[in-house]
Scaffold this active site. Sequence first.
Site, PDB file in Angstrom:
ATOM      1  N   HIS A 176      -0.579  -0.132  -9.707  1.00 36.97           N
ATOM      2  CA  HIS A 176      -1.288  -1.100  -8.866  1.00 36.97           C
ATOM      3  C   HIS A 176      -1.764  -2.294  -9.713  1.00 36.97           C
ATOM      4  O   HIS A 176      -2.942  -2.650  -9.703  1.00 36.97           O
ATOM      5  CB  HIS A 176      -2.477  -0.432  -8.157  1.00 36.97           C
ATOM      6  CG  HIS A 176      -2.856  -1.125  -6.878  1.00 36.97           C
ATOM      7  ND1 HIS A 176      -3.140  -0.444  -5.729  1.00 36.97           N
ATOM      8  CD2 HIS A 176      -2.984  -2.439  -6.571  1.00 36.97           C
ATOM      9  CE1 HIS A 176      -3.438  -1.303  -4.763  1.00 36.97           C
ATOM     10  NE2 HIS A 176      -3.352  -2.526  -5.257  1.00 36.97           N
ATOM     11  N   ARG A 198       0.859  -1.187   0.000  1.00 36.18           N
ATOM     12  CA  ARG A 198       0.000   0.000   0.000  1.00 36.18           C
ATOM     13  C   ARG A 198       0.892   1.233   0.000  1.00 36.18           C
ATOM     14  O   ARG A 198       1.913   1.268   0.697  1.00 36.18           O
ATOM     15  CB  ARG A 198      -0.926   0.039   1.227  1.00 36.18           C
ATOM     16  CG  ARG A 198      -2.116  -0.904   1.152  1.00 36.18           C
ATOM     17  CD  ARG A 198      -3.120  -0.507   0.058  1.00 36.18           C
ATOM     18  NE  ARG A 198      -4.243  -1.424  -0.022  1.00 36.18           N
ATOM     19  CZ  ARG A 198      -4.328  -2.502  -0.798  1.00 36.18           C
ATOM     20  NH1 ARG A 198      -3.326  -2.815  -1.603  1.00 36.18           N
ATOM     21  NH2 ARG A 198      -5.406  -3.266  -0.787  1.00 36.18           N
ATOM     22  N   ASP A 233       4.557  -0.333  -6.980  1.00 35.04           N
ATOM     23  CA  ASP A 233       3.286  -0.684  -7.637  1.00 35.04           C
ATOM     24  C   ASP A 233       2.142   0.099  -6.991  1.00 35.04           C
ATOM     25  O   ASP A 233       1.010   0.041  -7.457  1.00 35.04           O
ATOM     26  CB  ASP A 233       3.023  -2.188  -7.516  1.00 35.04           C
ATOM     27  CG  ASP A 233       1.788  -2.619  -8.300  1.00 35.04           C
ATOM     28  OD1 ASP A 233       1.698  -2.264  -9.498  1.00 35.04           O
ATOM     29  OD2 ASP A 233       0.901  -3.274  -7.718  1.00 35.04           O
ATOM     30  N   GLU A 267      -2.268   7.470  -4.789  1.00 35.77           N
ATOM     31  CA  GLU A 267      -2.596   6.814  -6.067  1.00 35.77           C
ATOM     32  C   GLU A 267      -4.062   6.939  -6.451  1.00 35.77           C
ATOM     33  O   GLU A 267      -4.397   6.886  -7.633  1.00 35.77           O
ATOM     34  CB  GLU A 267      -2.195   5.340  -6.035  1.00 35.77           C
ATOM     35  CG  GLU A 267      -3.058   4.488  -5.100  1.00 35.77           C
ATOM     36  CD  GLU A 267      -2.710   3.013  -5.189  1.00 35.77           C
ATOM     37  OE1 GLU A 267      -1.529   2.675  -5.086  1.00 35.77           O
ATOM     38  OE2 GLU A 267      -3.643   2.197  -5.352  1.00 35.77           O
TER      39      GLU A 267
HETATM   40  P1  NAI Z   1      -1.614 -11.376   4.798  1.00 35.53           P
HETATM   41  O1  NAI Z   1      -2.666 -10.928   5.734  1.00 35.53           O
HETATM   42  O2  NAI Z   1      -1.526 -12.805   4.409  1.00 35.53           O
HETATM   43  O3  NAI Z   1      -0.175 -10.955   5.380  1.00 35.53           O
HETATM   44  C1  NAI Z   1       0.090  -9.713   5.955  1.00 35.53           C
HETATM   45  C2  NAI Z   1       1.168  -9.921   7.004  1.00 35.53           C
HETATM   46  O4  NAI Z   1       1.491  -8.637   7.555  1.00 35.53           O
HETATM   47  C3  NAI Z   1       0.712 -10.811   8.167  1.00 35.53           C
HETATM   48  O5  NAI Z   1       1.647 -11.831   8.396  1.00 35.53           O
HETATM   49  C4  NAI Z   1       0.630  -9.856   9.328  1.00 35.53           C
HETATM   50  O6  NAI Z   1       0.944 -10.461  10.579  1.00 35.53           O
HETATM   51  C5  NAI Z   1       1.662  -8.815   8.942  1.00 35.53           C
HETATM   52  N1  NAI Z   1       1.520  -7.577   9.683  1.00 35.53           N
HETATM   53  C6  NAI Z   1       0.393  -7.011  10.192  1.00 35.53           C
HETATM   54  N2  NAI Z   1       0.709  -5.875  10.855  1.00 35.53           N
HETATM   55  C7  NAI Z   1       2.063  -5.752  10.773  1.00 35.53           C
HETATM   56  C8  NAI Z   1       2.972  -4.804  11.277  1.00 35.53           C
HETATM   57  N3  NAI Z   1       2.576  -3.767  12.022  1.00 35.53           N
HETATM   58  N4  NAI Z   1       4.282  -4.948  10.983  1.00 35.53           N
HETATM   59  C9  NAI Z   1       4.707  -6.021  10.251  1.00 35.53           C
HETATM   60  N5  NAI Z   1       3.884  -6.958   9.753  1.00 35.53           N
HETATM   61  C10 NAI Z   1       2.578  -6.826  10.026  1.00 35.53           C
HETATM   62  O7  NAI Z   1      -1.758 -10.437   3.521  1.00 35.53           O
HETATM   63  P2  NAI Z   1      -1.201 -10.701   2.054  1.00 35.53           P
HETATM   64  O8  NAI Z   1      -2.221 -11.426   1.270  1.00 35.53           O
HETATM   65  O9  NAI Z   1       0.169 -11.243   2.132  1.00 35.53           O
HETATM   66  O10 NAI Z   1      -1.150  -9.198   1.501  1.00 35.53           O
HETATM   67  C11 NAI Z   1      -0.212  -8.258   1.996  1.00 35.53           C
HETATM   68  C12 NAI Z   1      -0.583  -6.885   1.501  1.00 35.53           C
HETATM   69  O11 NAI Z   1      -0.409  -6.837   0.080  1.00 35.53           O
HETATM   70  C13 NAI Z   1      -2.072  -6.514   1.685  1.00 35.53           C
HETATM   71  O12 NAI Z   1      -2.281  -5.929   2.960  1.00 35.53           O
HETATM   72  C14 NAI Z   1      -2.323  -5.526   0.597  1.00 35.53           C
HETATM   73  O13 NAI Z   1      -2.106  -4.233   1.111  1.00 35.53           O
HETATM   74  C15 NAI Z   1      -1.237  -5.832  -0.446  1.00 35.53           C
HETATM   75  N6  NAI Z   1      -1.779  -6.297  -1.724  1.00 35.53           N
HETATM   76  C16 NAI Z   1      -1.409  -5.628  -2.868  1.00 35.53           C
HETATM   77  C17 NAI Z   1      -1.876  -6.031  -4.099  1.00 35.53           C
HETATM   78  C18 NAI Z   1      -1.459  -5.332  -5.370  1.00 35.53           C
HETATM   79  O14 NAI Z   1      -2.057  -5.572  -6.429  1.00 35.53           O
HETATM   80  N7  NAI Z   1      -0.451  -4.493  -5.357  1.00 35.53           N
HETATM   81  C19 NAI Z   1      -2.800  -7.164  -4.214  1.00 35.53           C
HETATM   82  C20 NAI Z   1      -3.072  -7.844  -2.960  1.00 35.53           C
HETATM   83  C21 NAI Z   1      -2.599  -7.391  -1.765  1.00 35.53           C
END
Ligand code: NAI
Length: 344
Positions: A295, A234, A258, A263
């Site tokens: 994105h 993000r 990305d 954005e």
């Molecule tokens: P997920 O929920 O599987 O993993 C997120 C991880 O971040 C978890 O392990 C969580 O414990 C950790 N986390 C939470 N708060 C934290 C903190 N304060 N410090 C460090 N780590 C922390 O989510 P996933 O599926 O891996 O997605 C990650 C991010 O990717 C999403 O939140 C979203 O913002 C982004 N995303 C971007 C996309 C794109 O097209 N560019 C598409 C899909 C997701």
Amino acid sequence: MKIAFFDAKPYDKPSFDRIGAENGVEFKYYETKLNRDTVELASGYDGVCVFVNDTVDAAVIDRLCELGVRVVALRCAGFNNVDMKYAYGKIHVLRVPAYSPYAVAEHAIAMLLTSIRRIHKAYIRTRDFNFSLAGMTGFDLYGKTVGVIGTGRIGRVFIDICRGFGMRVLAYDKFRAEGLDNGDTVRYVPLEELFENSDIISLHCPLTEETYHIIDRDVIDKCKKGVVIINTSRGALVDAEALLAGIKSRKIGAACLDVYEEESDFFFEDFSGHILEDDILARLISMPNVIVTSHQAFLTEEALANIAETTVKNIVGFFETAQCPNELCYRCGAAEDCKSGRCF
Ligand code: NAI
């Protein structure tokens, strides 16, 4: 079930139409984003389907409730654009927790390789029959240290790929994944240590109050000279002004973005005939060592099909059985997935 679908793009429609028709869900597509000015378009619909840059704030939630809309179906994983605390007890919020972690992780790697091997430069150069190699020197990924912040679904796929390249991984997560730290090539470390020792830093955590500007001026000062920053998560995880300053001072070797803090004003739209109003974005894009994609990390055929399938399943589950495992709930703790399936 009739659903108003905001911020619709041509690539959304084929899978949503097909899977919607198979499950009795009818979508009305609006190109506009959902916000206070457009919320009236949801009148007469059972739910709204929204994406990353739609705004679901208190005013929008109030109006949706007045219009009798019962559900906000996010067709993405992140939900920082929804006021979850305010939504609690008023409207149900469903999301797609995972659609293809591979799509995002592979895009992060694609940007990294493009950047450090100057593929973006080579592509333009050879199209002009310029076969000179001046300025094209890159570096090996083998043996480098990559810092990964967030070891959830995407972060872990990214780590697997990095290990394939022979990189050492320094990981940080608020909640550590079991079995990931092998005490050798993958180690959980405090953030400070990650910043000080990583050649490359990739962000895979959600945007929360805690992670807002997790990369700022102070952090950039602590990083190794020449560090490569990758953000496919993000925009507001990175202070864009500080990033630009770091690029200008040569402290940051490259940035692969990305996502961008502001954005929602630009991404997904064609501004090619316009003067870009955002000076920081324009300056970042002008840098030879910055790659910006709009994105698009999620945008693979597999991910689009999975997004449509899960979104439709969420909607049908919610309306037909009053149960949806992908409901988000503030009460279950800081907007985590609802453990009970239905909290109010
Ligand atoms: P997920 O929920 O599987 O993993 C997120 C991880 O971040 C978890 O392990 C969580 O414990 C950790 N986390 C939470 N708060 C934290 C903190 N304060 N410090 C460090 N780590 C922390 O989510 P996933 O599926 O891996 O997605 C990650 C991010 O990717 C999403 O939140 C979203 O913002 C982004 N995303 C971007 C996309 C794109 O097209 N560019 C598409 C899909 C997701």
